[in-house]
Design a protein around this motif. Structure first.
Motif, mmCIF file in Angstrom:
data_model
loop_
_atom_site.group_PDB
_atom_site.id
_atom_site.type_symbol
_atom_site.label_atom_id
_atom_site.label_comp_id
_atom_site.label_asym_id
_atom_site.label_seq_id
_atom_site.Cartn_x
_atom_site.Cartn_y
_atom_site.Cartn_z
ATOM 1 N N GLY A 118 0.842 -1.206 0.000
ATOM 2 C CA GLY A 118 0.000 0.000 0.000
ATOM 3 C C GLY A 118 0.870 1.246 0.000
ATOM 4 N N GLU A 119 0.311 2.340 -0.486
ATOM 5 C CA GLU A 119 1.035 3.614 -0.519
ATOM 6 C C GLU A 119 1.455 4.031 0.890
ATOM 7 O OE1 GLU A 119 1.222 5.665 -3.478
ATOM 8 O OE2 GLU A 119 0.650 3.725 -4.363
ATOM 9 N N ASN A 120 2.418 4.956 0.961
ATOM 10 C CA ASN A 120 2.751 5.584 2.239
ATOM 11 C C ASN A 120 1.505 6.240 2.798
ATOM 12 O OD1 ASN A 120 5.777 6.382 0.732
ATOM 13 N ND2 ASN A 120 5.689 5.282 2.657
ATOM 14 N N GLY A 121 1.258 6.005 4.087
ATOM 15 C CA GLY A 121 0.113 6.641 4.731
ATOM 16 C C GLY A 121 -1.204 5.929 4.487
ATOM 17 N N ALA A 122 -1.183 4.768 3.797
ATOM 18 C CA ALA A 122 -2.444 4.058 3.507
ATOM 19 C C ALA A 122 -3.082 3.489 4.774
ATOM 20 C CB ALA A 122 -2.201 2.936 2.506
ATOM 21 N N GLY A 123 -2.251 3.224 5.803
ATOM 22 C CA GLY A 123 -2.822 2.700 7.048
ATOM 23 C C GLY A 123 -2.316 1.324 7.420
ATOM 24 N N LYS A 124 -1.190 0.905 6.837
ATOM 25 C CA LYS A 124 -0.688 -0.462 7.083
ATOM 26 C C LYS A 124 -0.247 -0.620 8.547
ATOM 27 C CE LYS A 124 2.391 0.127 3.824
ATOM 28 N NZ LYS A 124 2.040 1.538 3.517
ATOM 29 N N THR A 125 0.535 0.358 9.031
ATOM 30 C CA THR A 125 0.966 0.263 10.437
ATOM 31 C C THR A 125 -0.229 0.415 11.373
ATOM 32 O OG1 THR A 125 3.125 1.140 9.813
ATOM 33 C CG2 THR A 125 2.589 1.224 12.146
ATOM 34 N N THR A 126 -1.181 1.236 10.975
ATOM 35 C CA THR A 126 -2.406 1.399 11.775
ATOM 36 C C THR A 126 -3.132 0.056 11.897
ATOM 37 O OG1 THR A 126 -2.574 3.676 11.028
ATOM 38 C CG2 THR A 126 -4.598 2.671 11.899
ATOM 39 N N LEU A 127 -3.132 -0.704 10.821
ATOM 40 C CA LEU A 127 -3.753 -2.037 10.855
ATOM 41 C C LEU A 127 -3.042 -2.915 11.896
ATOM 42 C CD1 LEU A 127 -5.820 -3.957 9.296
ATOM 43 C CD2 LEU A 127 -3.787 -4.829 8.178
ATOM 44 N N VAL A 146 -2.015 -8.793 -0.421
ATOM 45 C CA VAL A 146 -3.221 -7.952 -0.478
ATOM 46 C C VAL A 146 -2.785 -6.484 -0.554
ATOM 47 C CG1 VAL A 146 -4.677 -9.570 0.800
ATOM 48 C CG2 VAL A 146 -3.442 -7.809 2.059
ATOM 49 N N HIS A 147 -3.713 -5.639 -1.003
ATOM 50 C CA HIS A 147 -3.416 -4.211 -1.126
ATOM 51 C C HIS A 147 -4.306 -3.433 -0.178
ATOM 52 C CE1 HIS A 147 -0.894 -4.453 -4.774
ATOM 53 N NE2 HIS A 147 -1.553 -5.591 -4.906
ATOM 54 N N LEU A 148 -3.696 -2.450 0.477
ATOM 55 C CA LEU A 148 -4.470 -1.570 1.349
ATOM 56 C C LEU A 148 -4.552 -0.216 0.674
ATOM 57 C CD1 LEU A 148 -5.883 -1.090 4.012
ATOM 58 C CD2 LEU A 148 -3.695 -0.793 5.103
ATOM 59 N N SER A 149 -5.766 0.211 0.365
ATOM 60 C CA SER A 149 -5.925 1.560 -0.176
ATOM 61 C C SER A 149 -7.332 2.067 0.124
ATOM 62 C CB SER A 149 -5.645 1.602 -1.680
ATOM 63 O OG SER A 149 -6.692 1.009 -2.384
ATOM 64 N N LYS A 150 -7.420 3.383 0.256
ATOM 65 C CA LYS A 150 -8.696 4.035 0.564
ATOM 66 C C LYS A 150 -9.392 3.395 1.764
ATOM 67 C CE LYS A 150 -9.503 5.962 -3.984
ATOM 68 N NZ LYS A 150 -8.802 5.286 -5.059
ATOM 69 N N GLY A 151 -8.598 3.038 2.778
ATOM 70 C CA GLY A 151 -9.171 2.534 4.024
ATOM 71 C C GLY A 151 -9.640 1.099 3.990
ATOM 72 N N LYS A 152 -9.401 0.390 2.864
ATOM 73 C CA LYS A 152 -9.899 -0.998 2.750
ATOM 74 C C LYS A 152 -8.808 -1.931 2.257
ATOM 75 C CE LYS A 152 -14.692 -0.300 2.320
ATOM 76 N NZ LYS A 152 -15.589 -0.865 3.252
ATOM 77 N N ILE A 153 -9.009 -3.211 2.520
ATOM 78 C CA ILE A 153 -8.082 -4.222 1.996
ATOM 79 C C ILE A 153 -8.683 -4.845 0.745
ATOM 80 C CG2 ILE A 153 -7.087 -6.500 2.454
ATOM 81 C CD1 ILE A 153 -6.456 -5.603 5.213
ATOM 82 N N HIS A 154 -7.856 -4.892 -0.306
ATOM 83 C CA HIS A 154 -8.321 -5.463 -1.578
ATOM 84 C C HIS A 154 -7.495 -6.702 -1.882
ATOM 85 C CE1 HIS A 154 -10.352 -1.613 -2.151
ATOM 86 N NE2 HIS A 154 -9.251 -1.089 -1.651
ATOM 87 N N PRO A 155 -8.162 -7.738 -2.421
ATOM 88 C CA PRO A 155 -7.404 -8.941 -2.727
ATOM 89 C C PRO A 155 -6.338 -8.640 -3.768
ATOM 90 C CG PRO A 155 -9.729 -9.194 -3.326
ATOM 91 C CD PRO A 155 -9.566 -7.820 -2.779
ATOM 92 N N GLY A 156 -5.199 -9.295 -3.632
ATOM 93 C CA GLY A 156 -4.140 -9.128 -4.622
ATOM 94 C C GLY A 156 -3.807 -10.472 -5.213
#
Ligand code: ATP
Length: 232
Positions: free
Chosen positions: A39-48, A217-227
């Protein structure tokens, strides 16, 4: 042998203050699976990760670890015994401590503390893990003088001394040169097998993630998307 899901997030929202960073996230890591999150920087990965570790309270939703609900501070002691966490770019601080002692301290608060000295078992487990991550020849080495790759292997050892069944890795190979990265990859693959770990890893590098994981998986726009999924 455990079965089912190691981590299960159901419709979680989490963030800072009143601002959610993740919203409506549903996500599972099966027992024994190795999943990478891109996921992009700031997408929320560490927050997860912070939400899984109960460092950040959930705004809504549910988290289960091995089918046990741990949301909102329940079962924190148990949770800490199940999950090892290797944070991003963590060094041991600017004070003299040996590789052995820094690793042993990973068990602090579980089997020893202010009033209870480390046992022979604490020291044995520390030795075993340092052997596994190939640092047993550096037991008395000052942590401040470790290379980036050695520091990361020490951080993994510290997370493993409590014998967790889940490992969360936050960009473990970022800033390492190709040789150190390769050595760390070998370490991660071998600890996964040796300790039957379920692993969730944050990565910025798709090919690296694909090389190590069963699934990306990809994290973007606050959601997890299958990769992508790969068979290992
Ligand atoms: N303690 C905090 N207080 C308020 N906002 C925060 C805090 N920590 C992170 N954020 C914000 O939350 C968002 C997600 O941050 P997070 O660190 O989870 O992203 P990330 O995907 O891990 O980024 P990176 O790849 O750069 O490490 C960012 O917009 C960040 O500014």
């Amino acid at each position: 042998m455990l079965k089912g899901n190691a981590i299960e997030l159901t419709n979680i929202a989490v963030g800072y203050g009143d601002t959610p960073i993740l919203r409506g996230v549903d996500f599972k890591v099966k027992v024994g699976e190795f999943v990478s999150i891109l996921g992009e920087n700031g997408a929320g990965k560490t927050t997860l990760f912070k939400s899984i570790l109960q460092i950040l309270p959930l705004m809504s939703g549910k988290i289960k670890i091995f089918d046990r609900e741990v949301s909102n501070g329940r079962d924190n002691t148990w949770l800490r015994s199940q999950i090892g966490y290797v944070p991003q770019r963590h060094n041991q601080g600017n004070f003299p401590i040996s590789v052995f002692d820094a690793t042993l301290l990973g068990r602090w608060g579980s089997s020893f503390s202010y009033f209870k000295r480390p046992s022979a078992e604490d020291k044995e487990i520390t030795m075993e893990i340092l052997n596994t991550v190939d640092l047993s020849h550096m037991l008395q080495h000052d942590c401040r003088r470790l290379s980036g790759g050695q520091t990361q292997r020490l951080n993994i050892a510290r997370a493993l001394v409590r014998k967790p069944k889940i490992l969360l890795l936050d960009e473990p190979t970022t800033h390492l040169d190709a040789e150190a990265q390769n050595k760390l990859d070998i370490t991660i693959a071998s600890i996964r097998k040796q300790y039957d770990l379920s692993i969730l890893m944050i990565s910025h590098n798709q090919s690296h993630a694909l090389k190590l994981s069963n699934r990306v998986v990809h994290l973007s726009k606050g959601k997890i998307h299958p990769g992508l999924g790969v068979a290992l």
